[in-house]
Design a protein around this motif. Structure first.
Motif, mmCIF file in Angstrom:
data_model
loop_
_atom_site.group_PDB
_atom_site.id
_atom_site.type_symbol
_atom_site.label_atom_id
_atom_site.label_comp_id
_atom_site.label_asym_id
_atom_site.label_seq_id
_atom_site.Cartn_x
_atom_site.Cartn_y
_atom_site.Cartn_z
ATOM 1 N N GLY A 206 0.955 -1.320 0.065
ATOM 2 C CA GLY A 206 -0.216 0.568 0.270
ATOM 3 C C GLY A 206 0.730 1.540 -0.435
ATOM 4 N N THR A 207 2.207 1.061 -0.787
ATOM 5 C CA THR A 207 3.411 2.804 -0.932
ATOM 6 C C THR A 207 3.314 3.110 -2.064
ATOM 7 O OG1 THR A 207 5.226 1.659 -1.389
ATOM 8 C CG2 THR A 207 4.348 1.664 1.382
ATOM 9 N N LEU A 208 2.041 2.826 -2.870
ATOM 10 C CA LEU A 208 2.012 3.621 -4.080
ATOM 11 C C LEU A 208 1.106 4.762 -3.911
ATOM 12 C CD1 LEU A 208 2.430 2.430 -6.806
ATOM 13 C CD2 LEU A 208 0.723 1.850 -7.735
ATOM 14 N N ASP A 209 0.557 5.039 -2.434
ATOM 15 C CA ASP A 209 0.270 6.231 -3.134
ATOM 16 C C ASP A 209 1.554 7.482 -2.849
ATOM 17 O OD1 ASP A 209 -0.538 4.342 -1.306
ATOM 18 O OD2 ASP A 209 -2.105 6.207 -0.665
ATOM 19 N N TYR A 210 1.846 7.343 -3.143
ATOM 20 C CA TYR A 210 3.405 8.648 -3.410
ATOM 21 C C TYR A 210 3.305 8.647 -5.141
ATOM 22 C CZ TYR A 210 7.718 11.431 -3.703
ATOM 23 O OH TYR A 210 8.596 12.098 -3.796
ATOM 24 N N THR A 211 3.549 7.685 -5.380
ATOM 25 C CA THR A 211 3.632 7.751 -7.271
ATOM 26 C C THR A 211 2.816 7.922 -7.786
ATOM 27 O OG1 THR A 211 5.620 5.872 -6.866
ATOM 28 C CG2 THR A 211 4.151 6.400 -8.595
ATOM 29 N N LEU A 212 1.435 7.585 -7.458
ATOM 30 C CA LEU A 212 0.003 8.341 -7.606
ATOM 31 C C LEU A 212 -0.136 9.485 -7.543
ATOM 32 C CD1 LEU A 212 -1.915 4.930 -7.039
ATOM 33 C CD2 LEU A 212 -0.803 5.999 -8.847
ATOM 34 N N THR A 213 0.660 9.862 -6.757
ATOM 35 C CA THR A 213 -0.084 11.878 -6.042
ATOM 36 C C THR A 213 1.119 13.088 -6.712
ATOM 37 O OG1 THR A 213 1.254 11.748 -3.924
ATOM 38 C CG2 THR A 213 -1.300 10.864 -4.481
ATOM 39 N N ARG A 214 1.864 12.356 -7.571
ATOM 40 C CA ARG A 214 3.537 12.952 -8.201
ATOM 41 C C ARG A 214 2.631 13.709 -9.474
ATOM 42 N NH1 ARG A 214 8.709 10.192 -7.643
ATOM 43 N NH2 ARG A 214 9.438 12.020 -9.013
ATOM 44 N N PRO A 215 2.403 14.611 -9.311
ATOM 45 C CA PRO A 215 1.925 15.415 -11.274
ATOM 46 C C PRO A 215 3.456 15.085 -12.239
ATOM 47 C CG PRO A 215 3.814 16.743 -9.640
ATOM 48 C CD PRO A 215 3.794 15.843 -8.819
ATOM 49 N N ALA A 216 3.327 13.514 -12.650
ATOM 50 C CA ALA A 216 3.440 13.167 -13.339
ATOM 51 C C ALA A 216 2.582 12.164 -14.248
ATOM 52 C CB ALA A 216 5.102 12.928 -13.068
ATOM 53 N N GLN B 24 2.317 5.308 -14.716
ATOM 54 C CA GLN B 24 2.537 4.696 -15.379
ATOM 55 C C GLN B 24 4.161 4.829 -16.086
ATOM 56 O OE1 GLN B 24 0.755 3.155 -18.805
ATOM 57 N NE2 GLN B 24 2.704 2.361 -19.339
ATOM 58 N N LEU B 25 5.326 5.915 -16.174
ATOM 59 C CA LEU B 25 6.104 6.088 -17.135
ATOM 60 C C LEU B 25 7.332 6.544 -15.679
ATOM 61 C CD1 LEU B 25 7.815 7.427 -18.114
ATOM 62 C CD2 LEU B 25 7.349 9.745 -17.609
ATOM 63 N N LEU B 26 6.470 6.732 -14.271
ATOM 64 C CA LEU B 26 6.972 6.946 -12.956
ATOM 65 C C LEU B 26 7.306 5.375 -12.749
ATOM 66 C CD1 LEU B 26 5.415 9.365 -10.804
ATOM 67 C CD2 LEU B 26 8.055 9.926 -11.880
ATOM 68 N N VAL B 27 6.185 4.505 -12.751
ATOM 69 C CA VAL B 27 6.767 3.135 -12.021
ATOM 70 C C VAL B 27 7.798 2.682 -13.163
ATOM 71 C CG1 VAL B 27 4.442 3.432 -10.906
ATOM 72 C CG2 VAL B 27 4.601 2.276 -12.836
ATOM 73 N N SER B 28 7.797 2.539 -14.336
ATOM 74 C CA SER B 28 8.889 1.870 -15.405
ATOM 75 C C SER B 28 9.487 2.489 -15.136
ATOM 76 C CB SER B 28 7.955 2.615 -16.425
ATOM 77 O OG SER B 28 6.400 1.516 -16.552
ATOM 78 N N VAL B 29 10.671 3.652 -14.732
ATOM 79 C CA VAL B 29 11.336 3.891 -14.406
ATOM 80 C C VAL B 29 12.038 4.259 -13.679
ATOM 81 C CG1 VAL B 29 11.390 5.411 -16.582
ATOM 82 C CG2 VAL B 29 10.698 6.630 -14.448
ATOM 83 N N ARG B 30 11.989 3.990 -12.268
ATOM 84 C CA ARG B 30 12.271 4.409 -11.395
ATOM 85 C C ARG B 30 13.860 4.031 -10.358
ATOM 86 N NH1 ARG B 30 7.175 3.122 -6.782
ATOM 87 N NH2 ARG B 30 7.111 0.896 -8.026
ATOM 88 N N GLN B 31 13.775 2.288 -11.085
ATOM 89 C CA GLN B 31 15.529 1.899 -10.651
ATOM 90 C C GLN B 31 16.119 1.186 -11.883
ATOM 91 O OE1 GLN B 31 13.294 -0.977 -7.820
ATOM 92 N NE2 GLN B 31 14.612 -1.142 -6.311
ATOM 93 N N VAL B 32 17.079 0.898 -11.781
ATOM 94 C CA VAL B 32 17.861 0.070 -13.264
ATOM 95 C C VAL B 32 18.625 -0.479 -12.452
ATOM 96 C CG1 VAL B 32 19.264 2.310 -13.683
ATOM 97 C CG2 VAL B 32 19.190 0.847 -15.358
ATOM 98 N N SER B 33 19.234 -1.549 -12.962
ATOM 99 C CA SER B 33 20.023 -2.775 -12.981
ATOM 100 C C SER B 33 20.949 -2.627 -13.787
ATOM 101 C CB SER B 33 19.667 -3.922 -12.716
ATOM 102 O OG SER B 33 20.442 -5.107 -12.147
ATOM 103 N N TYR C 39 -6.900 0.333 -7.449
ATOM 104 C CA TYR C 39 -5.717 0.414 -5.734
ATOM 105 C C TYR C 39 -6.779 1.436 -4.864
ATOM 106 C CZ TYR C 39 -1.366 1.652 -3.335
ATOM 107 O OH TYR C 39 -1.086 2.367 -2.676
ATOM 108 N N SER C 40 -6.215 0.440 -3.376
ATOM 109 C CA SER C 40 -6.767 1.237 -1.953
ATOM 110 C C SER C 40 -5.162 0.911 -1.698
ATOM 111 C CB SER C 40 -7.953 0.187 -1.517
ATOM 112 O OG SER C 40 -9.042 0.062 -2.238
ATOM 113 N N GLY C 41 -4.717 2.081 -1.203
ATOM 114 C CA GLY C 41 -3.297 2.456 -0.734
ATOM 115 C C GLY C 41 -3.663 3.073 0.789
#
Length: 265
Positions: free
Chosen positions: A97-107, A110-119, A260-262
């Protein structure tokens, strides 16, 4: 007041931060290099064993099969570098339930969850794959020109987009299903089937790897293009499949966000 960053700049910033975080652990580079080199060596030995018994496998000569392996490495490297880390992070955020921060950002979420990490070290597989394809192309009797190279590049990019879209759509099911991690593991296992041309498989499996999980368009067709086995029209088909997959994953993502219920719910 500063203007919000555009999608390309935002993605670039996140990828840069992710790469810098990975670069703190330089020893991981050597570990990954050894793992990737050993994996490549085992795959080459397997192909050598096959062609020690026959001159053709389902109509594929040895250099052509090497091209398939190279494409598999390229797309797999993309998957492990950019897609898998973010999709597993998405599963964790949804379950906790910690996706709230990403969903409330002004962007775009889907883009944010797709580029947050890179190995970043897994990108070694991409470079190894390019090397294998280059070597395979030089071993082929077909006349491979710049047109083949450009068409091949577009086909591989389309394949990578298709794989990303499928993984995102499956990960988005976590909004309604708890044990989606088992399905993600299954997808990674299915991807290994793309190491060989889909045409050598039985009809039922060949159909599944063309329609349900389109590894045929993601891996086999790019290899056929660089091997001059098919024409550029198949590249357009691959672009069409990538477009449909991307649109479909977008619809699944939007459906998942609505359900989603965060932590704030």
């Amino acid at each position: 007041m500063s203007t919000p960053a555009g999608p390309a700049r935002l993605a670039g910033l996140h990828l840069k931060i992710g790469a810098l975080n990975e670069l703190q652990y330089r020893a991981n580079f050597w570990i990954q290099l050894i793992n990737s080199t050993v994996g490549l060596g085992v795959a080459i030995v397997a192909i050598a064993v096959v062609y020690g018994q026959t001159d053709s496998l389902g109509g594929w000569a040895q250099p052509e099969l090497l091209a398939v392996m190279g494409v598999h490495l390229i797309v797999g490297g993309f998957l492990r570098t950019f897609v898998n880390p973010n999709m597993w992070n998405l599963l964790s955020d949804v379950q906790e339930g910690t996706l709230d921060y990403t969903l409330t950002r002004p962007a775009d979420s889907q883009l944010l969850v797709s580029v947050r990490q890179v190995s970043i070290w897994n990108a070694i597989d991409i470079f190894l794959g390019v090397g294998v394809v280059w070597y395979a192309a030089n071993q082929m009797t077909a006349d491979i020109g710049i047109g083949h190279a450009l068409t091949f590049t577009v086909a591989v990019m389309s394949g990578a987009i298709t794989i990303y879209a499928i993984w995102l759509a499956v990960a988005s099911m976590a909004f309604k299903t708890i044990r989606i991690d088992n399905l993600m593991q299954l997808l990674n296992g299915i991807y290994e089937a793309g190491r060989w041309p889909v045409g050598i498989y039985p009809f039922w499996l060949r159909s599944s790897l063309t329609v349900i999980i389109p590894l045929a368009f993601a891996i086999t067709i790019p290899a056929e293009i660089i091997s001059d086995r098919v024409n550029w029209e198949w590249m357009l088909a691959g672009v069409g499949v990538a477009t449909l997959a991307l649109v479909g994953s977008r619809l699944v993502w939007r459906w998942g966000v609505k359900n989603y219920s965060g932590a704030s719910a």
